[in-house]
Each structure stands twice: as C-alpha cells, then as structure tokens.
Design a protein around this motif. Structure first.
Motif, PDB file in Angstrom:
ATOM      1  N   ARG A 236      33.435  24.154   5.496  1.00 44.39           N
ATOM      2  CA  ARG A 236      34.050  23.610   4.287  1.00 44.39           C
ATOM      3  C   ARG A 236      32.988  23.162   3.278  1.00 44.39           C
ATOM      4  N   GLY A 239      31.515  26.332   1.702  1.00 45.10           N
ATOM      5  CA  GLY A 239      32.479  26.914   0.779  1.00 45.10           C
ATOM      6  C   GLY A 239      32.595  26.103  -0.499  1.00 45.10           C
ATOM      7  N   PHE A 240      32.592  24.783  -0.364  1.00 45.28           N
ATOM      8  CA  PHE A 240      32.681  23.875  -1.503  1.00 45.28           C
ATOM      9  C   PHE A 240      31.467  24.034  -2.417  1.00 45.28           C
ATOM     10  N   TYR A 241      30.274  24.037  -1.825  1.00 49.03           N
ATOM     11  CA  TYR A 241      29.063  24.205  -2.640  1.00 49.03           C
ATOM     12  C   TYR A 241      29.002  25.607  -3.243  1.00 49.03           C
ATOM     13  N   GLY A 242      29.522  26.594  -2.528  1.00 49.38           N
ATOM     14  CA  GLY A 242      29.558  27.941  -3.083  1.00 49.38           C
ATOM     15  C   GLY A 242      30.375  28.005  -4.360  1.00 49.38           C
ATOM     16  N   ARG A 243      31.449  27.191  -4.432  1.00 48.59           N
ATOM     17  CA  ARG A 243      32.293  27.163  -5.629  1.00 48.59           C
ATOM     18  C   ARG A 243      31.696  26.305  -6.741  1.00 48.59           C
ATOM     19  N   THR A 244      30.937  25.266  -6.372  1.00 46.50           N
ATOM     20  CA  THR A 244      30.523  24.285  -7.377  1.00 46.50           C
ATOM     21  C   THR A 244      29.053  24.366  -7.791  1.00 46.50           C
TER      22      THR A 244
END
Length: 247
Positions: A236, A239-244
């Motif tokens: 998670r 994935g979160f850092y990949g989006r932000t």
C-alpha cells in the motif's frame, strides 16, 4: 538497466541552522525521481530504520533519515541517544518540523529529484510524519501507527507532546494511515477520531487497519512483527507513493 544504490551518511542543515547527521540512500539513476523523508521511531536512528531507507532506494526513490537525536547525543549508540532524548522529553515539535524541512530541502536539491517529497514515520515518527504534513509543503505523508496524533498521552508517558488532530485543516497532501486493530496507542478509537477530523476538513486520506496486529507490526526484529500485515502495508505504501511522488 543499471541497478545500483548509493547509501551514505551526510550532514544536513536542520532547525535553527543546526548541523544534523542523516543517512541517505538513492538509486544510481539520472531521474527524475521522487523522494522520501524517513522519520525514525522513538528507539532512534538505528539499523532497522536505515534498512527501511535503503528499501525505498531499491524501490526507486531517494530517501533520507535525519538523526533527530543528533543534538542530545552526537555519536552515541541508538539506545543511548534515545535514552538521552527521552530524558529531555523527546524532540520538540518545532525542531522536528525544522529538521524535516532541512531533509526535504536536501532531497529536492539532488540532481535526480523531480521536486516531489513525501514523509513516512513509525510509532512516534508516525505522529511526526503527520506533523510535518500539516506544517510543510509536501506531496505525500504516511503515518504508521503514530501515537497521539489524537488521544491524550498517559501521565507516565516519557515524551512531552500533545494531540494534533485538530491541525488536519492544514494538511498539505494526501495521507496514508496504517494501523493495528489491537494497538492501544493509537487505539481504534483514536484512529476514528483522526478520521472524523480529516473528513470534516475534506482532506484526502486512506486508512487501513489490520486485525491481529498491534503496535510496531512492521518491526521485523520484534515479537510484534506481523508478516501479512507488513507485506500488505508495504504494498500500500509503494502504491501510494507511486501515485503521489512518481514523475
């Protein structure tokens, strides 16, 4: 693809212009890449935290962990430095913000930086990650079971701090929160209180709570370690850092 990492100790300029030791790890690629400030837990600037910093580098981010106890015990072992910091009531909030600002400034100054910086913290560092996100211009923040973002510390708690959930209105970026359902600090009630504040302020957040997990479920060197929760948590986070943070 060339696959190599550089990890080293550096000195950054922290709160009040102080020189602060820090551990940096980054992939040896031209970029542009996002960056992460790793905020260590109350036991201090230790081996497991440096390993987390290297993990982010292996995942393609420049990462830095400032030694928040540099002033209390320069050159001391993590245990001795943590004891010295606890004896003085912990890291003052204002100083923490200044040190994280210095760490973010260092990361943004790297030739490979895309200018996007996030924070992550565990235990006391989880609270401090939230504190940084309501005090600085960041692009992402992760709170791993940060105690006393909401909720009142017990009378015998060694650190001098107060809840900061009311500052949710100042949150500068999306927030990811990872918690253990069996934790006491923060308890599920404390997490619900923070969530209510974030909802009231219309902030972007994502919370996950893990059953059969208490405090420090990411800590591979402790009995509290929960492999399934930690593995899901890492997925998670990435994935979160990949989006932000990714370019």
């Amino acid at each position: 693809m060339y696959d190599a990492l550089l990890a080293e100790t550096v000195t950054i300029t922290g709160h009040g212009g102080d020189e602060v030791e820090a551990y940096v790890a980054r992939p040896m690629t031209p970029g542009p890449i996002g960056s992460v400030v790793v905020i260590h837990h109350m036991p201090g600037y230790d081996g497991p935290t440096k390993e987390i910093t290297r993990r982010f580098a292996a995942e393609g981010y420049a990462a830095i962990c400032p030694n928040l106890y540099t002033r209390e015990a320069p050159g001391a072992s993590p245990d001795d430095a943590a004891a010295a910091a606890r004896a003085q009531g912990g890291v003052p909030d204002e100083r923490l913000v200044g040190d994280v600002a210095g760490a973010a400034r260092y990361l943004r100054g790297l030739p490979s930086s895309n200018g996007r910086v996030g924070t992550i913290g565990y235990c006391s560092g989880g609270r401090q990650s939230f504190l940084a996100a309501v005090s600085l211009d960041l692009q992402a923040a992760v709170d791993c079971y940060g105690a006393f973002v909401s909720g009142i510390p017990p009378k015998d708690f060694p650190l001098q701090l107060e809840p900061i959930a009311h500052r949710s209105k100042d949150l500068s970026c999306p927030l990811l929160g990872l918690f253990g359902a069996d934790d006491k600090y923060p308890s599920p009630e404390h997490v619900a209180e923070l969530e209510q504040e974030l909802k009231a302020q219309g902030k972007e957040y994502e919370f996950h709570s893990y059953e059969d997990a208490g405090h420090a479920f990411f800590a591979v060197d402790r009995p509290s370690y929960r492999p399934q929760a930690a593995a899901d948590g890492w997925n998670r986070i990435l994935g979160f850092y990949g989006r932000t943070l990714a370019s």
